[in-house]
Design an enzyme around this catalytic site. Sequence first.
Site, mmCIF file in Angstrom:
data_model
loop_
_atom_site.group_PDB
_atom_site.id
_atom_site.type_symbol
_atom_site.label_atom_id
_atom_site.label_comp_id
_atom_site.label_asym_id
_atom_site.label_seq_id
_atom_site.Cartn_x
_atom_site.Cartn_y
_atom_site.Cartn_z
ATOM 1 N N HIS A 1 -9.094 1.412 5.287
ATOM 2 C CA HIS A 1 -8.222 1.730 6.001
ATOM 3 C C HIS A 1 -8.154 2.744 7.400
ATOM 4 O O HIS A 1 -9.000 3.597 7.036
ATOM 5 C CB HIS A 1 -6.617 2.552 4.574
ATOM 6 C CG HIS A 1 -5.651 2.069 5.803
ATOM 7 N ND1 HIS A 1 -5.692 2.897 6.115
ATOM 8 C CD2 HIS A 1 -4.671 0.820 5.026
ATOM 9 C CE1 HIS A 1 -3.700 2.495 6.741
ATOM 10 N NE2 HIS A 1 -3.844 1.675 5.826
ATOM 11 N N GLY B 1 3.490 2.006 11.178
ATOM 12 C CA GLY B 1 4.041 3.016 10.705
ATOM 13 C C GLY B 1 4.629 4.090 11.860
ATOM 14 O O GLY B 1 5.402 4.589 11.676
ATOM 15 N N GLU C 1 -5.030 -4.839 11.046
ATOM 16 C CA GLU C 1 -4.146 -3.909 10.908
ATOM 17 C C GLU C 1 -4.368 -3.050 12.285
ATOM 18 O O GLU C 1 -5.814 -1.297 12.146
ATOM 19 C CB GLU C 1 -4.335 -2.559 10.026
ATOM 20 C CG GLU C 1 -3.927 -3.881 8.277
ATOM 21 C CD GLU C 1 -3.651 -2.520 7.371
ATOM 22 O OE1 GLU C 1 -2.060 -2.716 7.010
ATOM 23 O OE2 GLU C 1 -4.148 -1.167 7.533
ATOM 24 N N GLU D 1 -6.046 4.695 7.799
ATOM 25 C CA GLU D 1 -5.965 6.762 7.658
ATOM 26 C C GLU D 1 -7.158 6.570 6.819
ATOM 27 O O GLU D 1 -7.940 8.006 6.785
ATOM 28 C CB GLU D 1 -4.816 6.598 7.624
ATOM 29 C CG GLU D 1 -3.700 6.245 7.794
ATOM 30 C CD GLU D 1 -2.379 5.050 6.822
ATOM 31 O OE1 GLU D 1 -2.582 5.330 5.530
ATOM 32 O OE2 GLU D 1 -2.031 5.172 7.774
ATOM 33 N N LYS E 1 0.234 4.242 -0.075
ATOM 34 C CA LYS E 1 -0.413 5.082 0.299
ATOM 35 C C LYS E 1 0.048 6.703 -0.544
ATOM 36 O O LYS E 1 -0.132 6.354 -1.756
ATOM 37 C CB LYS E 1 -0.138 5.406 1.894
ATOM 38 C CG LYS E 1 0.235 4.914 2.186
ATOM 39 C CD LYS E 1 0.037 4.864 4.252
ATOM 40 C CE LYS E 1 0.613 3.262 4.558
ATOM 41 N NZ LYS E 1 0.040 3.590 6.068
ATOM 42 N N SER F 1 3.630 -2.151 9.724
ATOM 43 C CA SER F 1 4.897 -2.354 10.432
ATOM 44 C C SER F 1 5.873 -3.454 10.226
ATOM 45 O O SER F 1 6.119 -4.234 10.790
ATOM 46 C CB SER F 1 5.212 -1.805 11.885
ATOM 47 O OG SER F 1 4.768 -0.604 12.084
ATOM 48 N N ASN G 1 1.234 -1.669 0.380
ATOM 49 C CA ASN G 1 -0.269 -0.079 0.106
ATOM 50 C C ASN G 1 0.826 1.457 -0.208
ATOM 51 O O ASN G 1 1.795 1.699 0.846
ATOM 52 C CB ASN G 1 -1.242 0.230 1.048
ATOM 53 C CG ASN G 1 -1.720 1.178 1.403
ATOM 54 O OD1 ASN G 1 -1.870 2.772 0.616
ATOM 55 N ND2 ASN G 1 -2.079 1.891 3.102
HETATM 56 P P1 PGA Z 1 2.639 0.208 7.815
HETATM 57 O O1 PGA Z 1 1.843 0.720 6.988
HETATM 58 O O2 PGA Z 1 3.463 -0.155 7.106
HETATM 59 O O3 PGA Z 1 4.074 1.605 6.949
HETATM 60 O O4 PGA Z 1 2.752 0.536 9.371
HETATM 61 C C1 PGA Z 1 0.896 -0.530 7.128
HETATM 62 C C2 PGA Z 1 -0.647 -0.021 6.160
HETATM 63 O O5 PGA Z 1 -1.301 1.036 6.640
HETATM 64 O O6 PGA Z 1 -1.733 -0.758 5.015
#
Ligand code: PGA
Length: 258
Positions: free
Chosen positions: A109, A185, A179, A111, A21, A220, A19
């Site tokens: 997601h 992140g 998640e 976010e 982003k 992560s 992903n």
């Molecule tokens: P990350 O993000 O691997 O940077 O923690 C995962 C995600 O948001 O799908």
Amino acid sequence: MTESQEKLDEGRKDLIIGNWKMHHTHLEAIQVIQKLSYRLDLADYERVDVGVAPPFTALRSGQTVIEADRLPIHLGAQDTHFAESGAFTGEISAPMLAKLSVRFVIVGHSERREHFGEDDALVNQKAKAVLAAGMTPVVCVGETLEIRESGDTNEWVTGQVAGAIKGIEDLSKLVFAYEPIWAIGTGRTPSTDDAAGVIDVIRAALGDAGDVVRVLYGGSVNAGNIADFMAKRTIDGALVGGASLDPDSFASIVRYWV
Ligand code: PGA
């Protein structure tokens, strides 16, 4: 029998998705997908379904390079609007994505939920729109640190799954990603036992379809920890953010068993 073989016997091939982003222009996307393809060979794609979800502006470039080089990489989008078309300035519909050979769409997601106010009802509408356009919704669920610390993770995630699947008859076409928001992140992850436990809760919330639906872990994930997550029979793959931006790093994740 290996864990991976057991998953396959249940009809669930590993799936690892990058992903991106809001990263990479359409020109960078071409480079990243090409470099990724240099590092993977047919045996890798046989073992793992590999997906990349670039920003909308890079989908056309992604489609072009994947089709021109006949790459077995699945192209995905990070979001969609639920309507087929209409007066929704700035939005992109599922049929538009399907026309670009997009095969899966991430919906819900954290976010999107946090910064754009998406709730379970909207996630449900989006999942239905993605299915109606013949693509796979990758539905994200997961708890905040506050919910985890209060011991309500299982109830929370069960509620998110129930909300996302309302009125969807054939659940076998869905993919879920667990998640935990506090792991995204941050460099922090739950233990693999913890992640597997919540993923089993997600499977239970899916009823009969729980055994066939692919459920990924996200938060992560990197080349150093992917193998531990994949060793769990209930974890079918990963949704990778930061560590998917660099093709070398993402290829190492895809080739986690090497
Ligand atoms: P990350 O993000 O691997 O940077 O923690 C995962 C995600 O948001 O799908």
